[in-house]
Write a protein that holds these residues in place. Structure first.
Motif, PDB file in Angstrom:
ATOM      1  N   LYS A 501      28.402  23.731-155.303  1.00  0.00           N
ATOM      2  CA  LYS A 501      27.205  23.496-154.498  1.00  0.00           C
ATOM      3  C   LYS A 501      26.916  22.022-154.259  1.00  0.00           C
ATOM      4  O   LYS A 501      26.212  21.666-153.329  1.00  0.00           O
ATOM      5  CB  LYS A 501      25.984  24.117-155.195  1.00  0.00           C
ATOM      6  CG  LYS A 501      25.980  25.635-155.170  1.00  0.00           C
ATOM      7  CD  LYS A 501      24.739  26.142-155.857  1.00  0.00           C
ATOM      8  CE  LYS A 501      24.038  27.195-155.037  1.00  0.00           C
ATOM      9  NZ  LYS A 501      22.768  27.589-155.626  1.00  0.00           N
ATOM     10  N   ALA A 503      26.698  18.401-153.101  1.00  0.00           N
ATOM     11  CA  ALA A 503      27.063  17.741-151.853  1.00  0.00           C
ATOM     12  C   ALA A 503      27.249  16.241-152.058  1.00  0.00           C
ATOM     13  O   ALA A 503      27.369  15.498-151.091  1.00  0.00           O
ATOM     14  CB  ALA A 503      25.988  18.005-150.807  1.00  0.00           C
ATOM     15  N   ALA A 504      27.265  15.813-153.327  1.00  0.00           N
ATOM     16  CA  ALA A 504      27.419  14.394-153.638  1.00  0.00           C
ATOM     17  C   ALA A 504      26.377  13.538-152.917  1.00  0.00           C
ATOM     18  O   ALA A 504      26.666  12.444-152.450  1.00  0.00           O
ATOM     19  CB  ALA A 504      28.840  13.919-153.311  1.00  0.00           C
ATOM     20  N   CYS A 505      25.163  14.045-152.827  1.00  0.00           N
ATOM     21  CA  CYS A 505      24.136  13.352-152.043  1.00  0.00           C
ATOM     22  C   CYS A 505      23.532  12.166-152.787  1.00  0.00           C
ATOM     23  O   CYS A 505      22.787  11.395-152.219  1.00  0.00           O
ATOM     24  CB  CYS A 505      23.025  14.325-151.673  1.00  0.00           C
ATOM     25  SG  CYS A 505      21.985  14.784-153.078  1.00  0.00           S
ATOM     26  N   THR A 507      21.231  12.148-155.057  1.00  0.00           N
ATOM     27  CA  THR A 507      19.826  12.257-155.464  1.00  0.00           C
ATOM     28  C   THR A 507      19.691  12.223-156.998  1.00  0.00           C
ATOM     29  O   THR A 507      18.843  11.517-157.543  1.00  0.00           O
ATOM     30  CB  THR A 507      19.211  13.552-154.904  1.00  0.00           C
ATOM     31  OG1 THR A 507      19.324  13.518-153.491  1.00  0.00           O
ATOM     32  CG2 THR A 507      17.742  13.677-155.289  1.00  0.00           C
ATOM     33  N   CYS A 540      17.239  18.154-156.869  1.00  0.00           N
ATOM     34  CA  CYS A 540      18.525  18.349-156.173  1.00  0.00           C
ATOM     35  C   CYS A 540      18.334  19.184-154.908  1.00  0.00           C
ATOM     36  O   CYS A 540      17.853  20.312-154.954  1.00  0.00           O
ATOM     37  CB  CYS A 540      19.526  19.042-157.095  1.00  0.00           C
ATOM     38  SG  CYS A 540      21.039  19.504-156.225  1.00  0.00           S
ATOM     39  N   ALA A 542      20.478  20.645-153.145  1.00  0.00           N
ATOM     40  CA  ALA A 542      21.410  21.765-153.023  1.00  0.00           C
ATOM     41  C   ALA A 542      21.140  22.831-154.077  1.00  0.00           C
ATOM     42  O   ALA A 542      21.871  23.808-154.150  1.00  0.00           O
ATOM     43  CB  ALA A 542      22.839  21.246-153.146  1.00  0.00           C
TER      44      ALA A 542
ATOM     45  N   THR B  32      22.167  18.526-146.284  1.00  0.00           N
ATOM     46  CA  THR B  32      21.799  18.514-147.707  1.00  0.00           C
ATOM     47  C   THR B  32      21.677  17.066-148.158  1.00  0.00           C
ATOM     48  O   THR B  32      20.740  16.678-148.848  1.00  0.00           O
ATOM     49  CB  THR B  32      22.844  19.264-148.552  1.00  0.00           C
ATOM     50  OG1 THR B  32      22.824  20.640-148.195  1.00  0.00           O
ATOM     51  CG2 THR B  32      22.539  19.137-150.041  1.00  0.00           C
ATOM     52  N   VAL B  33      22.647  16.264-147.718  1.00  0.00           N
ATOM     53  CA  VAL B  33      22.658  14.854-148.133  1.00  0.00           C
ATOM     54  C   VAL B  33      21.414  14.127-147.597  1.00  0.00           C
ATOM     55  O   VAL B  33      20.844  13.280-148.275  1.00  0.00           O
ATOM     56  CB  VAL B  33      23.963  14.168-147.674  1.00  0.00           C
ATOM     57  CG1 VAL B  33      23.966  12.698-148.081  1.00  0.00           C
ATOM     58  CG2 VAL B  33      25.178  14.878-148.269  1.00  0.00           C
ATOM     59  N   GLU B  39      19.810  23.944-149.920  1.00  0.00           N
ATOM     60  CA  GLU B  39      19.276  25.200-150.464  1.00  0.00           C
ATOM     61  C   GLU B  39      17.840  25.022-150.939  1.00  0.00           C
ATOM     62  O   GLU B  39      17.001  25.907-150.806  1.00  0.00           O
ATOM     63  CB  GLU B  39      20.152  25.698-151.622  1.00  0.00           C
ATOM     64  CG  GLU B  39      19.700  27.058-152.119  1.00  0.00           C
ATOM     65  CD  GLU B  39      20.540  27.582-153.262  1.00  0.00           C
ATOM     66  OE1 GLU B  39      21.772  27.708-153.112  1.00  0.00           O
ATOM     67  OE2 GLU B  39      19.960  27.849-154.342  1.00  0.00           O
TER      68      GLU B  39
END
Lengths: 691, 227
Positions: A501, A503-505, A507, A540, A542, B32-33, B39
């Motif tokens: 899940k 997304a390497a965002c 956060t 997070c 995601a 998402t980023v 989600e």
């Protein structure tokens, strides 16, 4: 950095995320000889869930109350809080829980116990632990005990100031309730033989007789009647038999039993009590706290002296001649003392207590086919616990090096596994492997953890306590126990990234107050460093981060349940930081505001926007977030995050046409009164809105 | 990456009024980023929609989930909820995802929950800024690495217009004039004379002028697709 990849598919296959915690253990659990789930029972204690806490303790540790008093607590030695400030007082929390719940701990006796009869000789920690495991597996154990009561050394030799009998009895009663027959006053080898047990159709026999006899010293004068073998001395004290000591007592020995003898002699009123040992104080085998408490009680210690003769005149001991010890251990750290015979001194005394070690009583061999080896010890295979007779097993100190109660329990449990394999017709192969332990906390992480003071154990002053055999270190009260438990860093219960899940965002990396996450292909959170605050989980985007042992929807479900249980038309859901709240408040027993569903959390750091929205969905007209503010928070930066989430939910409420004021944030000191005031005020405001 | 922001809630609610069963579908990619279409946002939006529905008796039933990307066929099989069982799917992917998924589920109405805004970068935690326009004919080598197409309000190619004002664009005082930035950058690198070259008119067919653009990587193509 140790990593176990986890995906949402893995998590879906678990019954709950506790399974993730089996992959690696917190150091406290790893170090515990019975591997009690320390982190879990400490967390339950932190929430005042005493009964659940004792049940978790007793899952692995039958002598919970005894160990609460006298465990050498290797868990505390390995506690990762050592590198932050001071370890959690795990033993003291356990002591409170075990004594508070007492005999109300859950007994999970199997419905059917129709497997083989097993005889256990010796009702000490090893024998009773083995009997318990056998009973849980459906066997029918009978324990034979030579003394009139069960408990072994804790019941029959450890002085009452350290080990009150009623505390031992808590454990014994709980163990026996699992369907174990206890026959006291029966000494095998004297009142009954092993052969006769074989004839009584006991299909396996377990010898767990421990080290019941004192080792004696073959020096001139040692047979004098005022040279007292330590076990006799302590046992007589335990059974309140008359014990005669003089005014000037010399205890020979430097271990814990010697300390017990010396401190008992002080309590019996001796004018002067001294210990004499071969070792330097640093080398002494006694626990350091035993030595310091003995010294507080005016016991002095003569180190590096070895006795050569007990000198008596006119039937009275005058002195013990002792020579200088030049070394105790050789280059290989083996016990191999050397002396300087030119340096002999006389140490005045009128009573000598010999506490140089214990030995086994092999009386049970009589009337059996058991064999002793060339060194006079029981023939024994440590891998299978078997003696030379295949259905006779042994465990505990009779076959292991001397240890503490918890180690005896572990060995007894291991023997029970061996007996079960034997009686099931299997080859005895015991898997002693363990999951790895989480590493020590890194220095730069430790620096960021908020420092807290270890609980102070209420202790009688030395001048008071030496007058009595009553316990002098008192049990914590419930609030002190919970407060101490809340210092736990929840090692190993931290964040876990679901790799599918993520997304390497970034956060998580940006919000973590401890700078733990690393993001390469995906985020990775090192369990050895994570402090389990849960901030990243709530942030997070995601929903890709979970916490071990904390199911994502648990809070929503709990909130819904409490809201639904309210009998009122109008409802308030209160998410309360329970870090400083009383345990009675946690249990809902202290604050009663009929319209308010009280939901306590260890910290609000994990309270997500979705959790708050869901509370509205589940019928809350108003949601109150009761925070303790920056200075009282459990985790750094948590207050800031909570504040922002509250703003975010308000914005969302306004979007859907609700009044943003339906979500309130109230900052309180965190104690029960301040929480009550906040909730009452919220309830009054709700009334106003309604009217 | 593609940056998209949440549509106003009222607009979303208006879109969903004709429907009863709704799935909010997040995308695990760019959105998402940029913290608008993951989600978590799907879960929160679903919750908001249920609350709004309850307030206005709309009778909406709203579920949510998210898949890795809404712009690739293979991720569709990971869906836990069957879109065909919903009256509408509110996709909070970029416009690509909404359409691509809509094509795969022709029976279901796929509606956009986000406005897809630009190709941008995360300039600071919580901040995204436009850097690229996807014009199909990159000029960054000529302009000191600063794009006049994406970052000049008028897409000018030969220096600033008269609206440049002390480094800012006349459109907004907090918007940099990209030609000012280009000038400063070229000066810094000693390439100022590059600005003297007149750039010929651009071939806008590479942008949108010739209709829908396609791209192919030959070695990955398994069979000629029918055109």
């Amino acid at each position: 950095m140790r990593n176990f990849d986890v995906t949402s598919e893995d998590v879906a296959s678990f019954s709950n995320t506790m399974e993730l915690m089996e992959r690696e253990w917190a150091p406290c659990r790893h170090a515990c000889p019975v591997h009690a789930d320390v982190r879990t029972y400490i967390e339950l204690a932190a929430q005042g869930r005493w009964k659940e806490s004792i049940d978790v303790i007793r899952r692995h540790l039958p002598f919970a109350a005894v160990c609460g008093q006298i465990c050498h607590h290797p868990c505390e030695e390995d506690c990762r809080r050592n590198d932050v400030d001071e370890p959690i007082a795990i033993r003291e929390v356990k002591r409170f829980v075990a004594e508070y719940v007492g005999k109300n701990a859950t007994v999970d006796r199997p419905d059917i116990q129709d497997k083989a009869k097993v005889a256990v000789i010796g009702a000490g920690p090893a024998g009773m632990s083995a009997a318990l495991e056998m009973a849980k597996l459906g066997y029918r154990p009978t324990v034979f005990e030579k003394f009139p009561l069960a408990g072994g050394i804790p019941a029959t030799a450890i002085p009452k100031y350290r080990m009150p009998q009623n505390v031992v009895q808590i454990d014994i009663d709980w163990i026996l309730a699992h369907g174990i027959e206890l026959q006291t006053n029966i000494q095998i080898g004297k009142d009954k033989s092993i052969d006769s047990l074989q004839n009584e159709r006991f299909e396996a026999i377990l010898i767990a007789t421990g080290l019941a006899k004192s080792r004696m010293l073959p020096i001139p004068g040692s047979e004098h009647k005022h040279v007292l073998p330590v076990m006799e001395f302590l046992t007589n004290l335990a059974f309140e038999k008359e014990v005669n000591i003089g005014e000037d007592v010399l205890v020979i020995g430097g271990g814990n039993v010697a300390c017990d003898a010396a401190r008992s002699a002080v309590r019996l009123g001796a004018e002067r009590v001294r210990m004499m040992c071969l070792e330097t104080q640093e080398e002494m085998p006694a626990w350091k706290w035993e030595i310091s408490q003995a010294k507080e009680e005016s016991v002095s210690i003569i180190t590096r002296r070895g006795p050569v003769e007990v000198v008596a005149e006119d039937g009275r001991i005058k002195q013990v001649k002792a020579r200088k010890v030049t070394r105790v251990f050789d280059e290989n750290q083996q016990f191999n003392p050397q002396y300087d015979d030119s340096d002999v001194t006389g140490i005045k005394c009128d009573t000598v207590i010999l506490a140089i070690g214990q030995k086994a009583d092999y009386g049970f061999v009589k009337g059996s086919s058991l064999k002793l080896d060339c060194r006079g010890r029981l023939e024994f295979n440590p891998a299978t616990h078997q003696t030379n007779v295949e259905n006779i097993f042994a465990c505990g100190e009779i076959v292991t090096p001397p240890g503490s109660v918890v180690e005896a329990c572990a060995n007894g449990q291991r023997a029970a596994k061996a007996i079960d394999m034997y009686l099931s017709g299997k080859k005895i192969e015991i898997d002693d492997s363990l999951p790895p332990a989480i590493d020590k906390i890194a220095a730069d992480t430790a620096e960021k953890v908020i420092k807290t003071e270890r609980v102070h154990i209420p202790t009688e002053k030395p001048e008071i306590r030496i007058e009595f055999f009553d316990e002098f270190e008192h049990t914590l009260n419930s609030e002190a126990a919970a407060c101490e438990a809340r210092r736990c860093m929840n090692c190993g219960a931290g964040a876990e990234v679901l790799l599918d899940k993520c997304a390497a965002c970034l956060t998580c990396l940006r919000v973590c107050p401890f700078d733990i996450p690393k993001v390469t292909d995906v985020a990775r959170i090192d369990s050895a460093l994570c402090q389990s605050c849960g901030i990243c989980i709530a942030e997070c985007p995601a929903n890709a981060i979970i916490a071990r042992g904390w199911d994502k929807d648990e809070l929503k479900a709990r909130t819904a349940e409490i809201l639904h249980s309210l009998g009122t038309d109008r409802k308030i859901a209160a998410f309360i930081c329970g870090y400083r709240a009383s345990t009675a408040a946690w249990r809902g027993e202290e604050i009663d505001v009929p319209t308010v569903a009280q939901v306590y959390l260890p910290s609000l750091a994990r309270l997500s926007v979705a959790d708050v929205l869901k509370a509205f969905e589940n019928g809350a007209d108003v949601v109150v977030v009761v925070t303790v503010g920056e200075d009282n928070e459990r985790y750094p930066q948590a207050a800031k995050r909570i504040d922002r989430r509250v703003q975010e939910v308000r914005r969302m409420l306004v979007e859907i046409g609700m009044d943003g004021q339906c979500l309130k944030m109230i900052r309180v000191a965190g104690d029960t009164d301040s929480i009550r005031t906040a909730l009452v005020q919220a309830a009054q405001e709700l009334e106003k809105i309604v009217s | 990456m593609i940056v998209a922001e949440r549509k106003p809630f009222d607009e979303i609610l208006e879109m969903l009024k004709p429907f009863k069963r709704v799935l909010v579908l997040g995308c695990g990619g760019c959105v998402t980023v940029c913290l608008t279409g993951g989600e978590k946002q799907a879960e929160e939006l679903a919750s908001q929609l249920r609350l709004a529905s309850r307030r206005s008796n709309l009778g909406l039933e709203v579920d949510y989930e998210s898949i890795s990307r809404q712009c690739d066929e293979e991720f569709i099989e990971n869906l836990q909820h069957d879109p065909n069982k919903y009256d509408a799917v509110l996709s909070i992917a970029c416009g690509v995802g909404v359409q691509f998924m809509g094509e795969r589920f022709p029976e279901v109405e796929f509606l956009p929950g986000l406005n897809t805004t630009f190709y941008g970068a995360n300039t600071a935690p919580g901040l995204w800024e436009e850097y690229c326009h996807g014009c199909g004919d990159c000029v960054l080598a000529l302009t000191g690495g600063i794009c006049p197409i994406a970052r000049c309000s008028k897409n000018l190619m030969n220096g600033p217009c008269g609206g440049t004002n002390n480094g800012k664009c006349e459109v907004s005082p907090d918007m940099d004039c990209s030609w000012h930035l280009i000038y400063e950058r070229l000066k810094q690198t000693g390439k100022l004379n590059q600005m003297r070259k007149i750039q010929p008119p651009r071939d806008w067919r590479k942008d949108r002028g010739a209709g829908v653009r396609r791209m192919s990587i030959e070695q990955m193509i398994e069979q000629e697709s029918e055109v």
